[in-house]
Design a protein around this motif. Structure first.
Motif, PDB file in Angstrom:
ATOM      1  N   GLU A 195       0.822  -1.206   0.000  1.00 45.61           N
ATOM      2  CA  GLU A 195       0.000   0.000   0.000  1.00 45.61           C
ATOM      3  C   GLU A 195       0.857   1.258   0.000  1.00 45.61           C
ATOM      4  O   GLU A 195       0.555   2.243  -0.691  1.00 45.61           O
ATOM      5  CB  GLU A 195      -0.928   0.004   1.211  1.00 45.61           C
ATOM      6  CG  GLU A 195      -1.880   1.193   1.240  1.00 45.61           C
ATOM      7  CD  GLU A 195      -2.850   1.138   2.407  1.00 45.61           C
ATOM      8  OE1 GLU A 195      -3.479   2.168   2.685  1.00 45.61           O
ATOM      9  OE2 GLU A 195      -2.968   0.067   3.050  1.00 45.61           O
ATOM     10  N   GLU A 223       2.267   1.767  -3.463  1.00 46.50           N
ATOM     11  CA  GLU A 223       1.222   2.217  -4.376  1.00 46.50           C
ATOM     12  C   GLU A 223       1.004   3.721  -4.226  1.00 46.50           C
ATOM     13  O   GLU A 223       0.815   4.436  -5.213  1.00 46.50           O
ATOM     14  CB  GLU A 223      -0.072   1.452  -4.110  1.00 46.50           C
ATOM     15  CG  GLU A 223      -0.024  -0.003  -4.578  1.00 46.50           C
ATOM     16  CD  GLU A 223      -1.276  -0.773  -4.221  1.00 46.50           C
ATOM     17  OE1 GLU A 223      -2.117  -0.222  -3.480  1.00 46.50           O
ATOM     18  OE2 GLU A 223      -1.415  -1.926  -4.693  1.00 46.50           O
ATOM     19  N   GLN A 224       1.045   4.205  -2.983  1.00 52.50           N
ATOM     20  CA  GLN A 224       0.914   5.642  -2.741  1.00 52.50           C
ATOM     21  C   GLN A 224       2.118   6.399  -3.298  1.00 52.50           C
ATOM     22  O   GLN A 224       1.972   7.457  -3.920  1.00 52.50           O
ATOM     23  CB  GLN A 224       0.770   5.904  -1.244  1.00 52.50           C
ATOM     24  CG  GLN A 224      -0.515   5.364  -0.634  1.00 52.50           C
ATOM     25  CD  GLN A 224      -0.541   5.491   0.882  1.00 52.50           C
ATOM     26  OE1 GLN A 224       0.446   5.899   1.496  1.00 52.50           O
ATOM     27  NE2 GLN A 224      -1.655   5.129   1.491  1.00 52.50           N
ATOM     28  N   SER A 284       3.983   5.597  -5.715  1.00 51.85           N
ATOM     29  CA  SER A 284       4.022   5.570  -7.177  1.00 51.85           C
ATOM     30  C   SER A 284       3.293   6.768  -7.779  1.00 51.85           C
ATOM     31  O   SER A 284       3.526   7.134  -8.931  1.00 51.85           O
ATOM     32  CB  SER A 284       3.413   4.272  -7.699  1.00 51.85           C
ATOM     33  OG  SER A 284       2.005   4.249  -7.496  1.00 51.85           O
ATOM     34  N   GLN A 285       2.403   7.391  -7.001  1.00 48.96           N
ATOM     35  CA  GLN A 285       1.635   8.534  -7.490  1.00 48.96           C
ATOM     36  C   GLN A 285       2.354   9.861  -7.230  1.00 48.96           C
ATOM     37  O   GLN A 285       2.283  10.779  -8.047  1.00 48.96           O
ATOM     38  CB  GLN A 285       0.261   8.561  -6.801  1.00 48.96           C
ATOM     39  CG  GLN A 285      -0.554   7.295  -7.002  1.00 48.96           C
ATOM     40  CD  GLN A 285      -0.764   6.974  -8.466  1.00 48.96           C
ATOM     41  OE1 GLN A 285      -1.137   7.842  -9.250  1.00 48.96           O
ATOM     42  NE2 GLN A 285      -0.521   5.723  -8.831  1.00 48.96           N
ATOM     43  N   ALA A 286       3.038   9.969  -6.095  1.00 49.87           N
ATOM     44  CA  ALA A 286       3.722  11.218  -5.752  1.00 49.87           C
ATOM     45  C   ALA A 286       4.631  10.986  -4.552  1.00 49.87           C
ATOM     46  O   ALA A 286       4.466  10.015  -3.814  1.00 49.87           O
ATOM     47  CB  ALA A 286       2.716  12.319  -5.429  1.00 49.87           C
ATOM     48  N   GLN A 287       5.597  11.888  -4.391  1.00 48.27           N
ATOM     49  CA  GLN A 287       6.449  11.845  -3.205  1.00 48.27           C
ATOM     50  C   GLN A 287       6.208  13.095  -2.370  1.00 48.27           C
ATOM     51  O   GLN A 287       5.921  14.167  -2.907  1.00 48.27           O
ATOM     52  CB  GLN A 287       7.929  11.733  -3.573  1.00 48.27           C
ATOM     53  CG  GLN A 287       8.482  12.910  -4.381  1.00 48.27           C
ATOM     54  CD  GLN A 287       9.990  12.864  -4.528  1.00 48.27           C
ATOM     55  OE1 GLN A 287      10.715  12.484  -3.589  1.00 48.27           O
ATOM     56  NE2 GLN A 287      10.493  13.239  -5.696  1.00 48.27           N
ATOM     57  N   ASN A 288       6.358  12.928  -1.071  1.00 51.41           N
ATOM     58  CA  ASN A 288       6.161  14.053  -0.160  1.00 51.41           C
ATOM     59  C   ASN A 288       7.153  13.966   1.001  1.00 51.41           C
ATOM     60  O   ASN A 288       6.758  13.883   2.169  1.00 51.41           O
ATOM     61  CB  ASN A 288       4.721  14.066   0.357  1.00 51.41           C
ATOM     62  CG  ASN A 288       4.415  15.311   1.176  1.00 51.41           C
ATOM     63  OD1 ASN A 288       4.949  16.384   0.899  1.00 51.41           O
ATOM     64  ND2 ASN A 288       3.577  15.168   2.192  1.00 51.41           N
TER      65      ASN A 288
END
Length: 224
Positions: A23, A26-27, A29-33
């Motif tokens: 999970e 998967e998060q 893969s969309q963006a880094q923070n």
């Protein structure tokens, strides 16, 4: 470590760690923070995620020989691009520059003449971007024994890089508006301890569950 061992590690990561943290990836893969820009040496003995126990996505990392940050405007460099991206695009609010004990780059900087023939690219890197540290150390501490001199060089190098960071317009602007803090650390390989620069006493002190911001490095002394 052989390439076979590396591949075995990749398989172990995929079959175990990745599966139990699917999970998270998967998060990611969309963006880094990431919350922290961690600048340190390329030395294989220091692992930023290991010593800080950080998870993937939490640190934005820049590594090079000697954890050196060229001052703003000193040629085009990937370090500057990485800093600008981290602060402007990722809205990083904390920057750590972390040196380490027994640093080969700093040892080479103190004996830089011997590098010219054997490693000319390393020589050029240290001579061009490490000269401020080398001159400060040799002019002010040349009578110290070699082990003490190396320790001083490691510490002063980290402080010099903090000063170089402050030459970046985006950094100065963020510091001025209290949106960014800078931290100078030394990781001691043999003890696993981290020492942070405390500007109030101009010394590196063991880090004990609190940060030491370093907004003013005009007065700099080595630790006793």
């Amino acid at each position: 470590m052989s390439i076979k061992r590396i591949i075995e590690g990749l398989n172990e990561f995929h079959d175990n760690y990745f599966v139990t943290h699917r999970e998270l990836f998967e998060q990611l893969s969309q963006a880094q923070n990431p919350e922290v820009l961690f600048i340190t040496c390329s030395d294989s003995r220091i692992d930023p995620c290991l010593i800080t126990q950080s998870q993937p996505g939490e640190l934005f990392v820049i590594r090079n020989i000697g954890n050196i940050i060229p001052a703003y405007g000193m040629l085009n460099n990937s370090e500057g691009a990485g800093i600008e991206y981290a602060v402007q695009a990722l809205d990083i609010k904390v920057i750590v520059i972390c040196g380490h004990s027994n640093c080969g780059a700093m040892r080479g900087l103190l004996q830089i003449g011997s590098l010219a023939q054997q490693m000319p690219l390393v020589y050029d890197w240290l001579k061009h971007y490490g000269e401020a540290t080398r001159r400060l150390v040799l002019d002010n501490y040349k009578d110290c024994p070699s082990d003490k001199l190396l320790k001083i060089a490691i510490e002063q190098n980290v402080l010099t890089q903090i000063e170089n960071l402050e030459t970046y317009p985006i950094i100065r602007s963020k510091i001025h508006s209290n949106q960014l803090t800078l931290h100078a650390w030394i990781y001691e390989i043999e003890s696993g301890e981290v020492f942070a620069y405390d500007a109030s006493v101009s010394k590196f002190k063991i880090l004990q569950n609190r940060p030491f911001p370093v907004p003013n490095l005009l007065t700099r002394l080595p630790s006793e």
